[in-house]
Design a protein around this motif. Sequence first.
Motif, short mmCIF file in Angstrom:
data_model
loop_
_atom_site.label_atom_id
_atom_site.label_comp_id
_atom_site.label_asym_id
_atom_site.label_seq_id
_atom_site.Cartn_x
_atom_site.Cartn_y
_atom_site.Cartn_z
N THR A 1 -2.68 6.73 7.70
CA THR A 1 -4.15 6.52 8.17
C THR A 1 -5.20 5.86 7.25
O THR A 1 -6.19 5.52 7.54
CB THR A 1 -4.33 8.07 7.05
OG1 THR A 1 -3.72 9.13 7.75
CG2 THR A 1 -6.16 8.60 7.50
N HIS A 2 -4.45 5.12 5.45
CA HIS A 2 -5.44 5.15 4.99
C HIS A 2 -5.00 3.25 5.50
O HIS A 2 -6.80 2.29 6.00
CB HIS A 2 -4.69 4.38 3.29
CG HIS A 2 -5.28 3.27 2.64
ND1 HIS A 2 -6.84 3.52 2.33
CD2 HIS A 2 -4.88 2.25 1.59
CE1 HIS A 2 -6.99 2.18 1.31
NE2 HIS A 2 -6.20 1.54 1.09
N GLU B 1 0.35 9.33 5.47
CA GLU B 1 -1.16 9.17 4.37
C GLU B 1 -1.34 7.70 4.16
O GLU B 1 -2.49 7.29 4.44
CB GLU B 1 -0.39 10.23 3.11
CG GLU B 1 -2.59 9.66 1.95
CD GLU B 1 -2.08 10.01 0.61
OE1 GLU B 1 -2.95 10.18 -0.17
OE2 GLU B 1 -1.55 10.71 0.04
N ASN B 2 -0.68 6.62 4.30
CA ASN B 2 -0.75 5.66 3.50
C ASN B 2 -1.62 4.66 5.07
O ASN B 2 -1.85 4.12 5.43
CB ASN B 2 0.63 4.51 3.49
CG ASN B 2 0.91 3.57 3.24
OD1 ASN B 2 -0.39 2.76 2.37
ND2 ASN B 2 0.69 2.29 3.77
N ALA C 1 0.90 -1.15 -0.11
CA ALA C 1 0.03 0.45 0.41
C ALA C 1 0.52 0.97 0.10
O ALA C 1 0.89 2.28 -0.61
CB ALA C 1 -1.24 -0.18 1.51
N THR D 1 0.76 4.27 -3.16
CA THR D 1 0.91 5.72 -1.60
C THR D 1 2.12 6.22 -2.60
O THR D 1 1.37 7.79 -3.14
CB THR D 1 0.51 5.99 -0.71
OG1 THR D 1 -0.48 5.01 -0.15
CG2 THR D 1 0.78 7.52 0.09
N ASP E 1 -7.37 2.97 8.62
CA ASP E 1 -8.89 2.93 8.34
C ASP E 1 -9.42 3.76 9.18
O ASP E 1 -10.37 3.77 9.59
CB ASP E 1 -9.82 1.55 8.60
CG ASP E 1 -11.84 1.84 7.95
OD1 ASP E 1 -11.47 2.58 7.23
OD2 ASP E 1 -12.73 1.59 8.81
#
Length: 246
Positions: free
Chosen positions: A73-74, A70-71, A45, A49, A77
């Motif tokens: 946070t992804h 950012e990753n 992931a 990103t 979830d």
Amino acid sequence: MRDISLIAFDADDTLWECQTYFASVEKDYCDLLKHYAPAEDISQALFATETANMKLLGYGSKAFILSLLENATHVSDGKLTSAEVAAIIKMGKSLLQLPGKPLEGVEETLQELRKSGLYKMVVFTKGELLDQESKFKRSGLRDSFDDIVVVSDKTPKAYERLCDQFGIGIEELLMVGNSFKSDVEPVLKLGGWAAHIPFHTIWQHEVIDEYEHPHLLKMKSFSELETLINEREQRLKVDRLQLRSI
């Protein structure tokens, strides 16, 4: 290589170690987030990103830190805690303080090349300006170079601008680096020369198929560049003798 007048050197993993530090941070990052997802999934992931962010953020430690956040946070979830955010920022900021210690054979080889007086020498690297200049300063290699040029990406146009800056044709350029994608292929396609010195690890974004080329020098160590001095000096001596005999 009789016409070479400018030698350009990549910085990260050519002059000093870099990728192993990024890999170490990524390992710690995956361990920090392991309660959200398996390490392999987090790494995949993160790669996606970084790739998506590249056009907007470019390369370097600061871009990497933003992609880490950012990753995270992804993959979490949206459940990332403030403590985890702080830990990720600390990991990323450690990359802005890398030692910049020259790799084995670099200092001695650069000194010999400089002493020969045959070449202009420049660090030509991509990334974030302040970050790269800071590593360059910490490396202690400043006296070996005429300049450092930091670009957002090593495109063919960037190499053409480098040649224009030094007032040379592409056939007078030798680019030295560990990445076939960034340091070798663009120069060969333009008609210049490239010396490929692979590092023991490479960033996934830099992996491409490699090939042979008449303008490509394949080396196992930085120290092999010293042969350029001896061969070039010998050719120049022969040229001078031939001119005298005319």
